[in-house]
Design an enzyme around this catalytic site. Structure first.
Site, PDB file in Angstrom:
ATOM      1  CG  ASP A  21      -0.405  -0.194   2.533  1.00 48.82           C
ATOM      2  OD1 ASP A  21       0.792  -0.558   2.628  1.00 48.82           O
ATOM      3  OD2 ASP A  21      -1.120   0.016   3.526  1.00 48.82           O
ATOM      4  CG  LEU A  53       1.295   0.307  10.218  1.00 50.92           C
ATOM      5  CD1 LEU A  53       1.847  -0.634  11.278  1.00 50.92           C
ATOM      6  CD2 LEU A  53       1.147   1.726  10.787  1.00 50.92           C
ATOM      7  NE  ARG A 188      15.316  11.665 -36.497  1.00 48.29           N
ATOM      8  CZ  ARG A 188      14.226  12.409 -36.648  1.00 48.29           C
ATOM      9  NH1 ARG A 188      13.161  12.166 -35.915  1.00 48.29           N
ATOM     10  NH2 ARG A 188      14.190  13.408 -37.510  1.00 48.29           N
ATOM     11  CD  GLU A 236       8.152   8.988 -20.818  1.00 43.05           C
ATOM     12  OE1 GLU A 236       7.707   9.241 -19.672  1.00 43.05           O
ATOM     13  OE2 GLU A 236       7.829   9.626 -21.833  1.00 43.05           O
ATOM     14  CG  ASP A 294      12.148  20.084 -30.974  1.00 49.37           C
ATOM     15  OD1 ASP A 294      11.738  21.055 -31.634  1.00 49.37           O
ATOM     16  OD2 ASP A 294      11.791  18.915 -31.192  1.00 49.37           O
TER      17      ASP A 294
END
Lengths: 492, 492
Positions: A21, A53, A188, A236, A294
């Site tokens: 949890d 906990l 690429r 990602e 960019d």
């Protein structure tokens, strides 16, 4: 693993995942929750162990099972809340999960940490601690709680539709990398081409991307083999988790691509992958300032450092389309974590289809008997080095130029022997920050040698936006900067 | 920023965050959503721009506003769905948000990418592309859409309860680091002590942790200044985001702690922090194999590499409690990203309160006129080097031992001059993988020098669980291993 079972293996094995949890506060859990419902992974069961906990205090939601239920349902999961210490209730929940179609199942198990151990159950400050003086009482309490200590007489059924044996060895490009020597091709783009070629050769090659497939060129694989491409959207950590899961138990050969800088989001997943003996191939595009306009948020300038620090990793930095295709072929057959760094700009072709590119073998791409300095660059900066060599040759200064091909392992022998032939002088040029990349790999390779010096050219600050050539110049890794560095070293 | 506004500044400024729908697949978004509702940040408004389209294909949820609404509500936010191109509807949503108490507000704005531009609105394949031939028509369409081109006549109200000016300069330890010379103190414990001391000195020092405060010792700060400690639970991307947010606009001096290996989860946040000119201090505990039994998932062995690759960063690796306290004091006054690596085991005290520890200044901790090798180590491995020095001295071999204090910047001058005095021989010893850490920082520092060699001792593979001393031995960084390396170098 569940995606592979349902869509690649098309087998009926089921996948179970236990989540603490406290751990469920991690965003990566919710990336996986969104992914699993989107792809209708009804062969997947997640068990949240809600014991209230954390390590240092109660979790933020403590035992608020209703909030957990709403979140899991909102993320598209069939959800049931059960008493986690009630074996019958758990058995029913697991059975029910096996009957649900089209959705994964989330079992929210309300539990108590240290259940049944006097003085410890549901108490704080026992996380990861030896029980010391309380050990005996605890062991007795647990033993007293075991109602059936003999053989249980139950035999689990095997899956009826087993996953077939697969062959993921000796993967080859379906045809050799043949390019016109005058062509200009981005590494690429060559990645996409090579991925299709190994996909043709072996039907266990799979690919996944995080909504950048039209930039990394993994889209070519999706177009050729839509059933073996997994779109993971902009998440990602989960992208890497899906890739690692697909490669588990040798079921597939995964290629995981996005912009190289975005892989930094999944550093912990990659790190834990190496600890878990993962076989997975990572391909990061848009490396360095050479991407241009960019800007720095999209420029990978620390990816070589990150992947070099992964134990057992192999780091490829191919310079042209031919060597990129060979890198993909080699990575597919190399265990552990492999990383291939690709670049955005179009670059010339250096190699021929019959050049024997190997892991840990550098290539001397320019050489004369009178070379004064050895310059080592990769892809964009290798071509800058070749331009610098042309400029320097006009003034009668010859330099040797080396393409390392892999940064890890680095070819220490070739680097040392060439350095010795060029007066012990090395210049490294990299589209990367100065730490942990090509320059430091070379420094390490020659660290034991007297009489070899290394000058590193690298990007020294957070870069700006600009045209690719402008940025190479401004950040000190252009042909002009190499010429200047060579002249400076020779004048010392 | 919203936490700082509500709880630290106690001012009425409000914080607005725009999130792309594609981006909202990132788990970090849901970490922040859980955090913001837990802390009742009613001064925070998140606007989800749900425009349906990702970069390479539609998002997984497209325009399914109801799923977005359920998820935001399940994460505890006041939520409204609005037409994102309807200014009146947006204005009402922002006004309503300002009246909600006890919960942050999520405005889910249904939008269309390229709205109003013929042939582009709601179409795929326009992400990040120049409009080229379509530019003129697009500009005309946008201009035609502007109904009120003159001054708007509206003046936004200033916040009525402004944040007061704060002084975050010249932060000092409230008292000097004084330890008994025979004490054994873990640097992680000294971190907690120092944090309290600078917290006493300046009330803008804040600290946050990811449910490891009883291990990193940031718990000491929580106990002393509960109002300035933020528990971020197990969500490191958001932990780092919260720290960076708290430090924005110079409002506070944040110290962000967790196990050093878990900071790898937030590499992208740290990277983007540097690009955004962040001032933040990171403290990673439990570095290296010396943590012992907890095993490799908890051992940071790539953290130095990660933080060195952050542009403009300062990387501290203090060896004892005194220098740890000084590192905390220095970091509090140093712009950019600072990282302090702390260790789990208790270690001896090396320094006195009046030792002047400085960034980029190494300390020579053992020296004679006949030293044959310079050994450089940090914390655990520095003490192994000192043990090795004692062992070697028995055989009449003296070595010099250096504590670099900061790995970035590294004190190249001290390292070079000492290396020259010890025959040009350096050995580095680090509780870290061989790439990107102390060893390569030293290699870089001496790369330009002929006649200096470096031998790196580092952890070469994924380690196992074991006792701290056993692991130092097994992975080649113990006193014995240093003795062996020294003897080997001297026999060459």
């Amino acid at each position: 693993m569940a995606y592979t079972g349902k869509y690649i293996d098309k087998a009926d094995y089921r996948v179970f995942c236990i989540i603490g949890d406290g751990e469920s506060a991690e965003g990566s859990v919710w990336e996986a929750m969104a992914f699993s419902s989107f792809y209708k992974l009804d062969n997947l069961v997640a068990i949240f162990d809600v014991n209230r906990l954390g390590q240092s205090e109660p979790t933020s939601l403590q035992h608020d099972m209703d909030v957990y239920r709403k979140r899991a349902e909102a993320f598209g999961w069939n959800t049931s809340v059960v008493e986690g210490h009630d074996v019958e209730a758990l058995s029913k929940a697991f059975y029910d999960a096996s009957t649900v179609k089209g959705r994964p199942t989330c079992i929210l198990a309300k539990t108590f940490k240290g259940k049944g151990i006097p003085g410890i159950e549901d108490e704080e400050n026992w996380h990861g601690k030896p029980l010391a003086a309380k050990s005996e009482a605890a062991i007795k309490a647990i033993e007293d709680n075991i109602s059936n200590k003999g053989p249980h007489g139950l035999t689990p059924k095997s899956p009826s539709n087993q996953a077939k044996a697969v062959n993921i060895s000796n993967i080859k490009l379906s045809e050799p990398p043949t390019y016109d020597k005058s062509a200009q091709v981005a590494t690429r783009a060559a990645y996409g081409t090579a991925l299709v070629k190994i996909g043709k050769n072996n039907d266990r090659v799979v690919a996944m991307d995080g909504d950048t497939k039209n930039s990394t060129f993994s889209i070519k694989f999706k177009e050729a083999f839509p059933d073996r491409f997994i779109e993971c959207f902009i998440a990602e950590q989960n992208l890497v988790g899906v890739g690692i899961g697909c490669g588990t138990r040798g079921r597939t050969v995964p290629f995981i691509s996005t912009f190289a800088c975005f892989l930094s989001r999944a550093f912990d997943q990659i790190r834990m992958g190496a600890i878990s003996q993962t076989n997975a191939n990572f391909v990061g595009s848009h490396s360095g300032v050479s991407i241009g306009e960019d800007g720095p948020s999209q420029m990978a300038l620390e990816d070589l450092s990150m992947f070099r620090s992964i134990p057992g990793s192999t780091v490829f930095y191919p310079s042209d389309a031919v060597s990129t295709e060979r890198a993909v072929e080699l990575a597919a057959n190399t265990p552990g974590v492999c990383f291939i760094r690709t670049s955005r700009p179009n670059c010339p072709i250096l190699y021929s289809p019959d050049d024997n590119l190997q892991i840990g073998k550098a290539r001397v791409v320019r050489k004369s008997d009178s070379d004064k300095v050895t310059v080592i660059g990769c892809c964009v900066t290798l071509f800058e080095a070749l331009k610098a060599a042309d400029k320097l040759a006009i003034d009668g200064v010859n330099i040797r130029v080396i393409d390392p091909f892999t940064i890890k392992p680095i070819d220490a022998e070739t680097i040392r022997s060439n350095a010795k032939e060029t007066g012990g002088k090395i210049i490294t040029v990299e589209d990367h920050y100065p730490e942990g990349g090509l320059g430091e790999a070379v420094c390490s390779a020659v660290a034991c040698c007297r009489d070899i010096t290394v000058k590193k050219l690298a990007v020294q600050e957070v870069p700006r936006s600009g045209k690719s050539a402008e940025l190479l110049e401004k950040y000190g890794i252009s042909a002009n900067c190499i010429v200047k560095a060579v002249n400076q070293i020779l004048s010392q």
